[in-house]
Design an enzyme around this catalytic site. Structure first.
Site, PDB file in Angstrom:
ATOM      1  N   GLU A 184       0.832  -1.216   0.000  1.00 46.66           N
ATOM      2  CA  GLU A 184       0.000   0.000   0.000  1.00 46.66           C
ATOM      3  C   GLU A 184       0.860   1.257   0.000  1.00 46.66           C
ATOM      4  O   GLU A 184       0.770   2.107   0.896  1.00 46.66           O
ATOM      5  CB  GLU A 184      -0.936  -0.020   1.214  1.00 46.66           C
ATOM      6  CG  GLU A 184      -1.936  -1.165   1.154  1.00 46.66           C
ATOM      7  CD  GLU A 184      -3.007  -1.105   2.243  1.00 46.66           C
ATOM      8  OE1 GLU A 184      -2.723  -0.545   3.314  1.00 46.66           O
ATOM      9  OE2 GLU A 184      -4.109  -1.624   2.018  1.00 46.66           O
ATOM     10  N   GLU A 379      -5.638  -8.164  -1.319  1.00 43.65           N
ATOM     11  CA  GLU A 379      -6.296  -7.940  -0.032  1.00 43.65           C
ATOM     12  C   GLU A 379      -7.741  -7.566  -0.267  1.00 43.65           C
ATOM     13  O   GLU A 379      -8.034  -6.693  -1.095  1.00 43.65           O
ATOM     14  CB  GLU A 379      -5.649  -6.795   0.756  1.00 43.65           C
ATOM     15  CG  GLU A 379      -4.396  -7.161   1.472  1.00 43.65           C
ATOM     16  CD  GLU A 379      -3.915  -6.069   2.413  1.00 43.65           C
ATOM     17  OE1 GLU A 379      -4.758  -5.434   3.075  1.00 43.65           O
ATOM     18  OE2 GLU A 379      -2.698  -5.869   2.471  1.00 43.65           O
TER      19      GLU A 379
HETATM   20  C1  BG6 Z   1      -4.517  -3.031   4.749  1.00 43.10           C
HETATM   21  C2  BG6 Z   1      -3.160  -3.469   5.246  1.00 43.10           C
HETATM   22  O1  BG6 Z   1      -4.601  -1.654   4.776  1.00 43.10           O
HETATM   23  O2  BG6 Z   1      -5.626  -3.372   5.470  1.00 43.10           O
HETATM   24  C3  BG6 Z   1      -3.181  -4.616   6.220  1.00 43.10           C
HETATM   25  O3  BG6 Z   1      -2.295  -3.775   4.176  1.00 43.10           O
HETATM   26  C4  BG6 Z   1      -4.337  -4.445   7.167  1.00 43.10           C
HETATM   27  O4  BG6 Z   1      -1.936  -4.702   6.874  1.00 43.10           O
HETATM   28  C5  BG6 Z   1      -5.629  -4.464   6.350  1.00 43.10           C
HETATM   29  O5  BG6 Z   1      -4.385  -5.360   8.195  1.00 43.10           O
HETATM   30  C6  BG6 Z   1      -6.888  -4.370   7.175  1.00 43.10           C
HETATM   31  O6  BG6 Z   1      -6.811  -3.274   8.030  1.00 43.10           O
HETATM   32  P1  BG6 Z   1      -7.037  -3.419   9.590  1.00 43.10           P
HETATM   33  O7  BG6 Z   1      -6.746  -2.090  10.111  1.00 43.10           O
HETATM   34  O8  BG6 Z   1      -8.429  -3.848   9.743  1.00 43.10           O
HETATM   35  O9  BG6 Z   1      -6.074  -4.450  10.054  1.00 43.10           O
END
Ligand code: BG6
Length: 480
Positions: A184, A379
């Protein structure tokens, strides 16, 4: 004409994680401290991430540090990988903790114990026919590079990164073909601490100056990684990774449409434009001028960026964002790093992130229209509170619904002509949340018995979504 909505036969179905959120073993195997190791757990983390003045010191009297133990993947990777294999994973996205390989970041020689750990993990994956998809740096540069060098603001860090990538490309050349450089990368625009290695500055102009300078160093470093990676592993694919959040104008007032477009340009496209097209986009010149930003670009930097663009775009997609030029009087939403105004058409997760599967299709179309390089959704997922029932089961139908709709959107986008190579849903096993440091924000198909108050056995348990996802992979996305 009826479209077939089929995923390609070699589609990379799987799950995604990051070292600092799963491994634990924070001081084992010669590993040095990294940024994630000094971030306390709980809701106060978000303020540290987004406000100025964090000192990067451990305060074990007052705070807890869930990343130190995380879910203990460091010791339990065999069991976890066996569960991924049972689900039929074709790919597993994980990151290498830079400070396992170079504990301080500026050493000449790597830490062999750290290298050996990932050899064992990759061997285990390959034994199960799971393709490792590796993020080179996911929110955790060595702490020493932060405290002694000031993070990515300092050009010297490019050299240390070069040494790091050369080491891991050489070590894992026969085992890993899919790589991505910075997780990211555009998150640094809002939250420099985790990805750029310095706390946000109070003065906005000074802050932006540092952020864009640091990003410039990452662009050069990323291109050098592509160069070195292709030399050492000719059949490797090296991508960039962006957080993609399509931005909708609140209404059709042209002022709001223009506002949304300009926010998209800077947040969603600036980094991709540099890393994929190999050039700074022209729109950024005006932005730099109006925000008093002047980059130090050394001779040869722009040539390197031009000569070594990435092979594909990896993206995270959780939600869309709605913006209005003048948002006064409108309700705000929570969000993944960035938040906008409430979209009346969307429901939100337990953490207030708006759920928008159509937004994924919009994102894939927009990215592919712009770049025409393969896309990889690395993701996507639903962070939710899960409940263990009396009989021990975990009925996470809400997660299944979320994933089903997003997978449908991907199938549509393939029919739209998008070259989509894979999908690794986020947090395939419960892990520590990046933004809040909570265990209770769960994403997994596999439940981990560990809780925010420090209790738990770390035991793994399949959720209802486990069998569902297994079937999705088995049928290559036909049975949802
Ligand atoms: C992304 C990141 O922004 O979102 C991850 O690359 C992160 O590392 C994921 O865990 C979900 O966000 P969060 O804050 O719910 O863990």
């Amino acid at each position: 004409m009826k479209q077939n909505k089929k995923f390609p036969s070699d589609f990379l179905w799987g799950g995604a994680t990051a070292a600092n959120q799963i491994e634990g073993g924070f001081n084992e195997g010669g590993k040095g401290l990294n940024i994630a190791d000094v971030l306390p757990g709980g809701k106060e983390r978000l303020a540290i991430l987004t406000e100025p003045g964090f000192d990067f010191k451990l305060d074990q009297e007052r705070c807890t540090y869930p990343n130190h133990q995380a879910i203990d993947f460091y010791h339990r990777y065999q069991e976890d990988i066996a569960l991924f294999a049972e689900m039929g994973f074709k790919a597993f996205r994980l990151s290498i903790a830079w400070s396992r390989i170079f504990p301080n970041g500026d050493e000449e020689e790597p830490n062999q114990e750290g290298l050996d750990f990932y050899h064992r993990v990759f061997d285990q994956l390959l034994e199960h026919n799971i393709v490792p998809v590796v993020t080179i740096s996911h929110y955790e540069m060595p702490l020493h590079l932060v405290t002694e060098y000031g993070g990515w603001r300092n050009r010297k860090v490019i050299k240390f990164f070069e040494r790091y990538v050369e080491t891991i490309f050489t070590a894992y050349q026969d085992k890993v073909k899919y790589w991505m450089t910075f997780n990211e990368i555009n998150s640094g625009l809002v939250m420099p601490i985790m990805s750029l290695g310095f706390s946000k500055k109070a003065n906005e102009q000074e802050n932006e100056q540092s952020v864009f300078q640091a990003l410039h160093h990452q662009f050069v470093a990323s291109s050098l990684a592509v160069k070195i990676g292709h030399e050492i592993i000719p059949d490797s694919k090296i991508g960039c990774m962006i957080i993609y959040t399509p931005i909708y104008p609140y209404d059709c007032d042209p002022v709001n449409v223009l506002d949304a477009l300009e926010k998209e340009q800077v947040f969603n496209y600036f980094c991709g434009d540099v890393q994929v097209r190999g050039e700074y986009p022209t729109f950024i010149n005006r932005y730099f001028k109006e925000h008093g930003i002047a980059l130090e670009i050394e001779a040869g930097d722009l040539e390197i960026i031009k000569q070594y663009p990435v092979d594909y775009i990896a993206l995270s997609y959780y939600m869309s964002r709605t913006e209005k030029a003048d948002p006064t009087d409108l309700e705000k939403t929570a969000g993944n790093i960035m938040s906008g105004v409430k979209n009346p058409h969307l429901k939100a997760s337990d953490w207030g992130w708006e759920i928008d599967p159509v937004g994924l299709r919009i994102s894939l179309k927009a990215l592919y229209d712009r770049y025409q390089v393969p896309l990889f959704v690395v993701e996507n997922g639903l962070g939710a509170y899960d409940k263990v029932e009396q009989d021990g089961s975990i009925q996470d139908d809400y997660r299944i619904d979320y994933l089903r709709e997003h997978i449908k959107a991907m199938a549509e986008s393939i029919d739209d002509g998008v070259d989509l190579i894979g999908y690794t849903s986020w947090g395939c096993i419960d892990l520590v949340s990046a933004s809040t440091g909570e265990y209770s924000k769960r994403y997994g198909f596999i439940y981990v018995d560990q809780h925010d108050d420090g209790t738990g056995t770390l035991a793994r348990k399949k959720k209802a979504s486990f069998d569902w996802y297994k079937q999705v992979i088995e049928t290559n996305g036909e049975k949802l």
